[in-house]
Design a protein around this motif. Structure first.
Motif, PDB file in Angstrom:
ATOM      1  N   GLN A 145       0.826  -1.201   0.000  1.00 34.29           N
ATOM      2  CA  GLN A 145       0.000   0.000   0.000  1.00 34.29           C
ATOM      3  C   GLN A 145       0.868   1.263   0.000  1.00 34.29           C
ATOM      4  O   GLN A 145       0.543   2.264  -0.628  1.00 34.29           O
ATOM      5  CB  GLN A 145      -0.917  -0.005   1.230  1.00 34.29           C
ATOM      6  CG  GLN A 145      -1.955  -1.114   1.223  1.00 34.29           C
ATOM      7  CD  GLN A 145      -2.767  -1.170   2.512  1.00 34.29           C
ATOM      8  OE1 GLN A 145      -2.764  -0.229   3.299  1.00 34.29           O
ATOM      9  NE2 GLN A 145      -3.447  -2.292   2.724  1.00 34.29           N
TER      10      GLN A 145
ATOM     11  N   GLU B 268       2.161   1.931  -3.385  1.00 32.25           N
ATOM     12  CA  GLU B 268       1.083   2.408  -4.268  1.00 32.25           C
ATOM     13  C   GLU B 268       0.517   3.738  -3.788  1.00 32.25           C
ATOM     14  O   GLU B 268      -0.447   4.255  -4.373  1.00 32.25           O
ATOM     15  CB  GLU B 268      -0.038   1.367  -4.318  1.00 32.25           C
ATOM     16  CG  GLU B 268       0.397   0.033  -4.931  1.00 32.25           C
ATOM     17  CD  GLU B 268      -0.662  -1.041  -4.738  1.00 32.25           C
ATOM     18  OE1 GLU B 268      -1.720  -0.739  -4.123  1.00 32.25           O
ATOM     19  OE2 GLU B 268      -0.430  -2.186  -5.177  1.00 32.25           O
TER      20      GLU B 268
ATOM     21  N   SER C  67      -1.233   4.271  -1.216  1.00 33.37           N
ATOM     22  CA  SER C  67      -2.629   4.111  -0.778  1.00 33.37           C
ATOM     23  C   SER C  67      -2.714   3.718   0.705  1.00 33.37           C
ATOM     24  O   SER C  67      -3.760   3.264   1.165  1.00 33.37           O
ATOM     25  CB  SER C  67      -3.321   3.038  -1.629  1.00 33.37           C
ATOM     26  OG  SER C  67      -2.659   1.781  -1.477  1.00 33.37           O
TER      27      SER C  67
ATOM     28  N   SER D  37      -3.410   4.089   4.341  1.00 32.53           N
ATOM     29  CA  SER D  37      -4.259   5.013   5.092  1.00 32.53           C
ATOM     30  C   SER D  37      -3.648   5.365   6.440  1.00 32.53           C
ATOM     31  O   SER D  37      -2.858   4.599   7.011  1.00 32.53           O
ATOM     32  CB  SER D  37      -5.649   4.399   5.323  1.00 32.53           C
ATOM     33  OG  SER D  37      -5.548   3.312   6.239  1.00 32.53           O
TER      34      SER D  37
END
Length: 638
Positions: free
Chosen positions: A171, A174, A176, A178
């Motif tokens: 993540q 990428e 992404s 959180s």
């Protein structure tokens, strides 16, 4: 959710100022107090304000988004480190303050090791970044090298988390990942002590405080169970006049006013529950797991005890005094009244271990350092109008044995009877006195066996060399005897003490003294002086670590020869050297013969102990010397 956060540091690193800012930024106090202005919210005691240091671990309360935080501001001076350790046991998380100018200081290392010993998840705050000479990069290098490679700046935390989880790494790559996923991972790593987050700022100016609070709130979690039976640990005792206030940390369940608590065969009722915020408090009817609170109505439990569903002694504390001092009192109060007041203070500061010598009508106290004695004098004067002095502190020695022996004790004056056989074996260094029972119920009832065990642990027993406390001995109850009619309550105490003493007479006795673990860091040019000083102080050192600029020397050295060395070290290093001294336990005394001669203890004239036994013949009691006792025993001997 209830969370307890402790703030710790070497003295003058800005710990109390940091605590004040946390309270101010969460609107718990209206203005930031300052130590140098004698206006700190948590340093409200007269002694603290007069000296400008934290002496007592006090706490405040604040709220963040529905969570209730209890903040504990702890002493930073080494003389009051026992108070700090007691507070550590109540913490869910700790914040270690390190100066951006001085970096790791002597007491910083002690605090870090205590936090690791008690497994308290820890944050670090590098303070005073606005000061001349501040170097956060250098301090971070020191922290990673000397404390843990898992000490990480918050700005680098995302990368740290991603490196340890393939899914999070994907993540992250990428873009992404959180914020909640990061916080969840941080919470887990921090709780497991696999990550120690670092933030920086200037507490005096409030710089970095709000950012720290945001991170703290998002990365801490507690899981106390209110449904379980109530259990709490006693963390502090204070007195309001003669009335005792007992401070506790609720570990599970809930407690309400008027609850009866059992302490062995004694029961006491909670008459009031208080929630403190600095010097003020709110009376409440109920507290639940996770809260720190105070109660009135209790007199039995001591600091470190677990109360509630079970009543148990807690684990022993790591930091113990290495010195003692004799109390000098020339006032008009009876000495027993002076002793009573000292006992009140001892309940609040158990490391004092107040000792009363009946024969000489004298009082001794144990101590962590000279500053503690000065504060004790001021406290006795302000609270009780009692003026005392102390003789020069002396090293606290201990004694143990090197050989396994069996000790025999018999106590049989007219209409009394008890006999005890004890095996004494050397214990591991630092293990203290331990006990096992090999006695059959056909020889002694369970009640009598437990009585003997109680007498083993009810006090510190005098050794033969200096009269110092016996330690590191495993005691096994082998057998004993009682009389259905004539055995009285104190008979087994007499027989047990005599058996212990008679065993010591046969053993090879060893004198122990306290040792420091030291760490010296100075310019490389001083390494020769450092090693010479250690050798002259009867210490040992490891191979020195030498870089282009610095030399680091570690090892162990007797407290007796090294307690005043920091002043010498700082003088010849022009204040640029760093010295760390931590208590490393007891080991064989480096100058046994000299100490024995200086103390001049006469083992045959100790009013509290004797190696002989008392037997009865033709209605009269007579004494048998220890060398002949074994042959006179009524039970079969080994």
């Amino acid at each position: 959710m209830f969370k307890t956060i402790g703030v710790l540091a070497h003295v003058d690193a800005g710990k109390t100022t940091f605590s004040e800012q946390l309270l101010f930024h969460t609107k718990s106090i209206a203005a930031v107090g300052r130590v140098d202005h004698q206006a700190a919210f948590l340093d409200y005691h007269t002694l603290e304000r007069a000296r400008g240091i934290t002496i007592f671990a006090e706490h405040g309360r604040f709220q963040i988004e529905g969570d209730t935080y209890t903040l504990i501001d702890t002493p930073g001076h080494v003389d009051f480190s026992a108070e700090m350790e007691r507070a550590i046991r109540a913490m869910d998380y700790a914040v270690l303050i390190v100066s951006a100018v001085e970096g790791i200081q002597g007491h910083t290392e002690t605090v870090w090791q205590l936090l690791r010993t008690h497994h308290v998840p820890t944050y670090l705050f590098i303070n005073k970044v606005d000061r001349e000479g501040a170097d956060v990069v250098q301090v971070m290098q020191e922290l990673k090298q000397q404390f843990s490679p898992h000490i990480v700046l918050y700005e680098e935390a995302v990368e740290f988390v991603a490196e340890r989880d393939e899914e999070l790494l994907a993540q992250f790559m990428e873009d992404s990942l959180s914020e909640e996923a990061v916080f969840a991972s941080l919470r887990q790593l921090i709780q497991q002590e696999e990550l120690f987050l670092v933030m920086s700022g200037a507490a005096l100016k409030g710089k970095g405080i709000q950012a720290f609070l945001d991170v703290l709130h998002n990365t801490t979690v507690t899981n106390y169970d209110v449904a379980l039976p109530f259990q709490a640990e006693v963390m502090k005792i204070r007195h309001e006049g003669e009335q005792r206030v007992t401070f506790c940390k609720a570990l599970q369940g809930e407690l309400t006013v008027r609850t009866d608590l059992a302490f062995g065969e004694t029961r006491e009722k909670v008459t009031e529950i208080r929630l403190y915020n600095g010097n003020s408090y709110q009376a409440v009817q109920r507290v639940i797991a996770g809260e720190i609170f105070a109660v009135k109505g209790l007199s039995v439990p001591q600091i470190g005890d677990y109360i509630g569903a079970t009543f148990d002694k807690g684990k022993p504390y790591t930091l113990i005094p290495t010195m003692q001092a004799k109390v000098v009192y020339n006032g008009t109060e009876h000495i027993k009244e002076v002793l009573r007041l000292f006992r009140l203070v001892e309940a609040e500061e158990p490391t004092l271990k107040v000792q009363w010598q009946e024969t000489f009508q004298t009082i001794y106290v144990h101590m962590m350092g000279v500053i503690q004695l000065e504060v004790l004098k001021e406290l006795l004067s302000s609270r009780f109008q009692l003026s005392v002095q102390f003789e020069d502190p002396e090293i606290l020695y201990e004694e143990t044995i090197r050989t396994t022996v069996t000790g025999y004790g018999h106590f049989e004056p007219l209409k009394h009877y008890a006999e005890v056989h004890l095996q004494l074996e050397p214990n591991e260094r630092g293990a203290g006195i331990t006990f096992s029972n090999a006695c059959h119920v056909d020889d002694l009832t369970i009640g009598h066996q437990r009585l003997i065990e109680q007498h083993i642990f009810e006090r510190a027993h005098h050794g033969l060399l200096t009269g110092s406390a016996v330690t590191d001995v495993h005691v096994t109850l082998l057998t004993g005897a009682a009389h259905n009619k004539h055995t009285d309550g104190g008979d087994f105490r007499e027989a047990t003490y005599r058996a212990l003493r008679q065993g010591l007479e046969q053993a090879e006795n060893v004198l122990l003294e306290p040792y420091y673990a030291f760490k010296l860091k100075a310019a490389s040019e001083h390494i020769g002086r450092m090693m010479t000083d250690i050798q002259q102080a009867s210490g040992t050192f490891n191979a020195p670590i030498i870089t282009e600029t610095d030399a680091i020397l570690t090892g162990q050295v007797p407290v007796a020869t090294f307690m005043n060395y920091p002043t010498t070290f700082l003088a010849y290093t022009n204040g640029k050297g760093a010295i760390s001294l931590t208590f490393a336990g007891y080991d064989v005394c480096h100058n046994t013969a000299e100490v024995i001669e200086r103390i001049g203890y006469n083992k045959d004239a100790d009013p509290e102990y004797t190696s002989s036994s008392i037997f009865c013949s033709k209605g009269k009691g007579y004494s048998v010397p220890w060398q002949e006792v074994k042959a006179c025993m009524h039970k079969e001997t080994i």
